[in-house]
Design an enzyme around this catalytic site. Structure first.
Site, PDB file in Angstrom:
ATOM      1  N   HIS A  42       0.572   0.828  -0.092  1.00 44.19           N
ATOM      2  CA  HIS A  42       0.659  -0.623  -0.295  1.00 44.19           C
ATOM      3  C   HIS A  42       2.072  -1.145  -0.525  1.00 44.19           C
ATOM      4  O   HIS A  42       2.283  -2.343  -0.601  1.00 44.19           O
ATOM      5  CB  HIS A  42      -0.227  -1.071  -1.460  1.00 44.19           C
ATOM      6  CG  HIS A  42       0.302  -0.677  -2.811  1.00 44.19           C
ATOM      7  ND1 HIS A  42       0.223   0.593  -3.285  1.00 44.19           N
ATOM      8  CD2 HIS A  42       0.922  -1.401  -3.772  1.00 44.19           C
ATOM      9  CE1 HIS A  42       0.768   0.652  -4.490  1.00 44.19           C
ATOM     10  NE2 HIS A  42       1.216  -0.553  -4.807  1.00 44.19           N
TER      11      HIS A  42
HETATM   12  N1  UDP Z   1      -6.827   2.775  -7.544  1.00 48.11           N
HETATM   13  C1  UDP Z   1      -8.174   2.424  -7.557  1.00 48.11           C
HETATM   14  N2  UDP Z   1      -8.795   2.236  -6.363  1.00 48.11           N
HETATM   15  C2  UDP Z   1      -8.178   2.396  -5.171  1.00 48.11           C
HETATM   16  C3  UDP Z   1      -6.813   2.759  -5.161  1.00 48.11           C
HETATM   17  C4  UDP Z   1      -6.164   2.931  -6.369  1.00 48.11           C
HETATM   18  O1  UDP Z   1      -8.781   2.296  -8.625  1.00 48.11           O
HETATM   19  O2  UDP Z   1      -8.829   2.201  -4.122  1.00 48.11           O
HETATM   20  C5  UDP Z   1      -6.149   2.967  -8.840  1.00 48.11           C
HETATM   21  C6  UDP Z   1      -5.363   4.242  -8.967  1.00 48.11           C
HETATM   22  O3  UDP Z   1      -6.202   5.317  -9.276  1.00 48.11           O
HETATM   23  C7  UDP Z   1      -4.408   3.905 -10.100  1.00 48.11           C
HETATM   24  C8  UDP Z   1      -4.107   2.455  -9.824  1.00 48.11           C
HETATM   25  O4  UDP Z   1      -5.175   1.965  -9.005  1.00 48.11           O
HETATM   26  O5  UDP Z   1      -5.029   4.046 -11.350  1.00 48.11           O
HETATM   27  C9  UDP Z   1      -2.798   2.372  -9.091  1.00 48.11           C
HETATM   28  O6  UDP Z   1      -2.628   1.131  -8.596  1.00 48.11           O
HETATM   29  P1  UDP Z   1      -1.649   0.793  -7.371  1.00 48.11           P
HETATM   30  O7  UDP Z   1      -1.518   1.972  -6.511  1.00 48.11           O
HETATM   31  O8  UDP Z   1      -2.190  -0.463  -6.785  1.00 48.11           O
HETATM   32  O9  UDP Z   1      -0.280   0.427  -8.095  1.00 48.11           O
HETATM   33  P2  UDP Z   1       0.983   1.277  -8.553  1.00 48.11           P
HETATM   34  O10 UDP Z   1       0.509   2.404  -9.409  1.00 48.11           O
HETATM   35  O11 UDP Z   1       1.723   1.717  -7.343  1.00 48.11           O
HETATM   36  O12 UDP Z   1       1.800   0.305  -9.351  1.00 48.11           O
END
Ligand code: UDP
Length: 361
Positions: free
Chosen positions: A206
């Protein structure tokens, strides 16, 4: 004591689930929870409130989309109004999104003390919107909850006073431990997607630098297709990524062994993570969750904030358009890292944070 918490994006719901719970277990503490509205689809927001028992937000600002400046500015305006009305003892912000920065700025302009969960993380890449949010938030806040030793050192190097920094461990470990059993007993995602334990790779994408460029996104889809020739790939697709794949007319390029699904809730993602033989991601949170689940990870980026996962081979980077995803995937699948190293604490970080807030203010 009244804590004014600001959340708005998926990773913040996961973090707030455990910190809010720890705060509510303290007597005499109340929380005014603001959802900025940055993520609003049910499967990017509501499902986390339901599955993880996050309290219903006291206010939902309904602010999403538009440019970074417009979004952050609208949030700043609304949060300031609420802070004036609510007069909290402190503000609590999480991670590195526009909601984080808006909360920290609104608090500091009104001289309301502010604490930052997941402080001290840096990618060294200032072109990333999240990097600017992190730096400004850390320097605007009064209490910085650093998850790792590296994060503590980084804050020291940036001249932040020692007494503002608390090493807490990582709250995402608390969440993974707290909901692990429930995920194993309740999630039916493996059956729903006809997946075998350890018979697939899990992928998420993403980051703007990956999905906003047609060339990079095309390269990623091709690379994932090569991995999928040997190992089926499950891709719960972020709304931003899906929109770009359609806009760039890349949907037809997806190999049939790549299973595209809507974003899943927390119980399902934990089940997918623990059952995958490999995780490929550009998510910050999922790099750590791969480690928590003892699953090797390939990070689809040129740099990472979670550098402690690289030297031991728990994670490896693949530089977009330069290196080969399938080669790195092979390397990860044949690696044998030491999963017993203690990098993110003992699963009680949220308790440490709740107590530090109470002790401090
Ligand atoms: N996550 C989720 N469902 C999904 C993809 C990710 O619950 O389909 C969770 C993942 O396990 C983690 C969080 O969302 O706990 C991470 O979010 P994201 O990747 O959007 O943001 P980042 O961590 O890069 O800031």
């Amino acid at each position: 004591m009244k804590v004014f918490s600001v959340i708005g994006a998926r990773p913040q719901f996961v973090k707030a689930a455990v910190v809010s719970k720890a705060l509510m277990e303290k007597t005499g503490t109340s929380e005014f929870l603001v959802h900025t509205g940055q993520h609003f689809d049910d499967n990017m927001s509501q499902v986390f409130f339901e599955e993880m028992g996050i309290p219903k937000p006291s206010a939902n600002l309904g602010i999403s989309g538009g440019g970074h400046g417009a979004m952050t500015g609208q949030m700043l305006l609304k949060i300031e109004e609420l802070l004036v009305d609510e007069s909290p003892d402190c503000v609590l912000v999480y991670g590195d999104t526009n909601s984080t920065l808006a909360g920290a700025l609104a608090a500091s302009k009104l001289n309301v003390p502010c604490a930052h969960v997941e402080a001290g993380l840096r990618s060294e890449n200032r072109a990333m919107p999240e990097e600017i949010n992190r730096i400004l938030t850390d320097h605007a806040c009064d209490l910085l909850f650093a998850p790792t030793e590296e994060a503590v050192k980084r804050l020291n190097r940036e001249g932040i006073a020692d007494e503002k920094v608390v090493r807490t461990g990582d709250v995402m470990l608390d969440a993974a431990l707290l909901f692990g059993e429930k995920s194993r007993s309740k999630s039916t995602i493996l059956d729903r997607l006809s997946l075998r334990e350890k018979g697939f790779a899990l992928c998420t994408l993403h980051r703007a630098e990956n999905v906003d460029s047609r060339d990079v996104l095309n390269w990623l889809i091709e690379g994932l297709g090569q991995v999928a020739e040997n190992l089926p790939v499950v891709l719960p697709v972020h709304p931003r990524t899906l929109a770009r794949m359609k806009e760039f007319e890349l949907m037809d390029q997806l190999a049939s062994e790549i299973k595209i699904v809507d974003p899943v809730g927390y119980l399902d993602i934990l089940r997918l993570e623990s059952s995958a033989s490999l995780i490929m991601t550009d998510s910050g949170g999922m790099q750590k969750e791969a480690f928590f689940q003892k699953v090797p990870c390939v990070t689809l980026r040129s740099e990472t904030e979670w550098i402690e996962l690289l030297p031991g081979g728990h994670n490896r980077l693949v530089r977009p358009m330069i290196e080969s995803i399938s080669e790195k995937a092979e390397e990860a699948l044949s690696s044998n890292p030491d999963w017993s190293v203690d990098l993110y604490g003992d699963g009680n970080s949220s308790e440490t944070i709740a107590q530090a807030i109470i002790d401090h203010w």
